[in-house]
Scaffold this active site. Structure first.
Site, PDB file in Angstrom:
ATOM      1  N   GLU A 102      -0.982  43.873  18.261  1.00  0.00           N
ATOM      2  CA  GLU A 102      -1.103  44.775  17.110  1.00  0.00           C
ATOM      3  C   GLU A 102      -1.474  46.173  17.614  1.00  0.00           C
ATOM      4  O   GLU A 102      -1.621  46.409  18.816  1.00  0.00           O
ATOM      5  CB  GLU A 102      -2.162  44.268  16.120  1.00  0.00           C
ATOM      6  CG  GLU A 102      -3.572  44.229  16.685  1.00  0.00           C
ATOM      7  CD  GLU A 102      -4.604  43.622  15.747  1.00  0.00           C
ATOM      8  OE1 GLU A 102      -4.276  43.201  14.619  1.00  0.00           O
ATOM      9  OE2 GLU A 102      -5.779  43.560  16.160  1.00  0.00           O
TER      10      GLU A 102
ATOM     11  N   ASP B 197     -10.271  51.655  14.164  1.00  0.00           N
ATOM     12  CA  ASP B 197      -8.833  51.927  14.278  1.00  0.00           C
ATOM     13  C   ASP B 197      -8.530  53.427  14.203  1.00  0.00           C
ATOM     14  O   ASP B 197      -7.678  53.859  13.414  1.00  0.00           O
ATOM     15  CB  ASP B 197      -8.052  51.215  13.141  1.00  0.00           C
ATOM     16  CG  ASP B 197      -8.437  49.767  12.953  1.00  0.00           C
ATOM     17  OD1 ASP B 197      -8.695  49.087  13.963  1.00  0.00           O
ATOM     18  OD2 ASP B 197      -8.479  49.313  11.791  1.00  0.00           O
TER      19      ASP B 197
HETATM   20  O1  FUB Z   1      -8.950  47.017  10.926  1.00  0.00           O
HETATM   21  C1  FUB Z   1      -8.212  45.873  10.536  1.00  0.00           C
HETATM   22  C2  FUB Z   1      -7.328  45.441  11.634  1.00  0.00           C
HETATM   23  O2  FUB Z   1      -8.106  45.106  12.777  1.00  0.00           O
HETATM   24  C3  FUB Z   1      -6.369  46.480  12.147  1.00  0.00           C
HETATM   25  O3  FUB Z   1      -5.289  46.722  11.301  1.00  0.00           O
HETATM   26  C4  FUB Z   1      -6.038  45.882  13.444  1.00  0.00           C
HETATM   27  O4  FUB Z   1      -5.343  46.710  14.324  1.00  0.00           O
HETATM   28  C5  FUB Z   1      -7.412  45.492  13.956  1.00  0.00           C
HETATM   29  O5  FUB Z   1      -8.085  46.575  14.520  1.00  0.00           O
END
Ligand code: FUB
Length: 337
Positions: free
Chosen positions: A235, A28
């Site tokens: 997301e 991320d």
């Molecule tokens: O790294 C945990 C979660 O996985 C992140 O918050 C999301 O965007 C996904 O990448």
């Protein structure tokens, strides 16, 4: 990309870029340029020993490190050390997920999601005097903050926070910013969830207004539908500006694309414009976009280094290109088929 259908060593050979960090797992990546240097704020993946589930419980991260690069062509990113630990955040219980940072008036505001003592995701802020910290967390999460994946965008002294993620990120549990455990995903024929956006207060520690849902429209100017899994928001929001237009890019989650939409205002609406990144090895895909010396770069992650383990990811970088109309060429992480 399913783990059964891939041959990791073949894809490793075809990878367009290499992991930027080899001695720990980083995901991320939120990249920013401060004082002509690239700073990257990733999640710090660990194996917390929790089995894979759709709630993302296997992502059991407990701290954050910051990394720097003098240039995106560097082979590796340099670890500048740990900047925040879950034990330093009074309200946080577990799962420190994707963070971001903003600079205002010489101070650095590091934003991070974590589950509170009731297992509800909230977003906190920790404040420092330099991009590498130390960062001191506020003792409570930001009021009215919820869900995951904060991303900050600055425009003429106004700072906007985008956030929100479905499934384990709990976004589907909210309607009009109110949590109800009975709430769930919208029906396929309903409008898709968008990310939330809120302007930050002058001191960067609160929202100055209640979060609003961002609309992503299709080619007919109609909001994308919840069943449009190849294009709808899931997301990982990120907003950047290119030639007077605002670009909202994001992950489509269960279809594993990074897509983008273009708008005339940071609050939206944004019109769907295409894919930036085809699926990577691993379930999640999450990115940031950053300009350095008049070139544009996509920071992203995959699970090649861990041999395909979903929650053990490695950040990478590649240059991206716009055409004359401002559309971004799709990146194929293992070469164009
Ligand atoms: O790294 C945990 C979660 O996985 C992140 O918050 C999301 O965007 C996904 O990448």
């Amino acid at each position: 990309m399913t783990q059964e259908s891939i041959n990791i060593s073949e894809l490793e050979k075809k990878s367009i870029s290499k992991p930027l960090v080899l001695d720990q797992f980083t995901a991320d990546p939120s990249a920013h340029v401060f004082d002509n240097k690239i700073y990257i704020y990733p999640s710090h993946d660990i194996d917390a020993g929790i089995p894979f589930n759709d709630n993302g419980d296997h992502f059991g991260m407990r701290d954050y490190h910051v990394f720097s690069m003098n240039d995106p062509s560097d082979s590796y990113a340099k670890d500048l050390g740990k900047i925040l630990d879950i034990n330093d955040v009074p309200w946080a219980k577990r799962q420190m997920w994707a963070p971001d940072i903003a600079k205002k008036d010489g101070k650095y505001y590091f934003y991070f999601p974590a589950k509170d003592k009731n297992d509800i995701f909230r977003i906190g802020v920790a404040i420092g005097d330099s991009p590498s910290g130390p960062f001191l967390p506020d003792s409570n999460p930001i009021k009215e903050s919820y869900s995951i994946d904060p991303a900050l965008f600055e425009e003429q002294g106004d700072y906007y926070m985008y956030f929100g993620g479905l499934w384990g990120g709990q976004l589907q549990k909210y309607r009009d910013n109110i949590y109800d455990a009975k709430n769930d995903l919208r029906e396929n024929s309903e409008y898709a969830f968008g990310p939330l956006v809120a302007k930050m207060s002058d001191d960067m520690r609160e929202f100055s207004e209640s979060p609003r849902e961002v609309m992503i429209l299709d080619e007919n100017e109609v909001p994308l539908l919840a069943g449009d899994n190849d294009r709808r928001y899931f997301e990982g929001p990120w907003v950047h500006k290119y030639k007077d237009k605002y670009y909202l890019s994001y992950s489509t989650g269960d279809t594993h694309f990074i897509c983008y939409a273009i708008g005339d205002n940071p609050m939206g609406p944004f019109k769907y414009a295409g894919r930036i990144l085809e699926p990577v090895v691993g379930w999640t895909t999450h990115h940031s976009i950053c300009e350095f010396n008049k070139k544009w770069y996509l920071f992203y992650h995959d699970s090649i280094l861990s041999g395909g383990v979903t929650h053990l990811r490695s950040m990478k970088v590649t240059e991206i290109f716009y055409d004359e109309s401002g559309f971004i060429s799709t990146v194929y992480p293992y070469g164009k088929p």
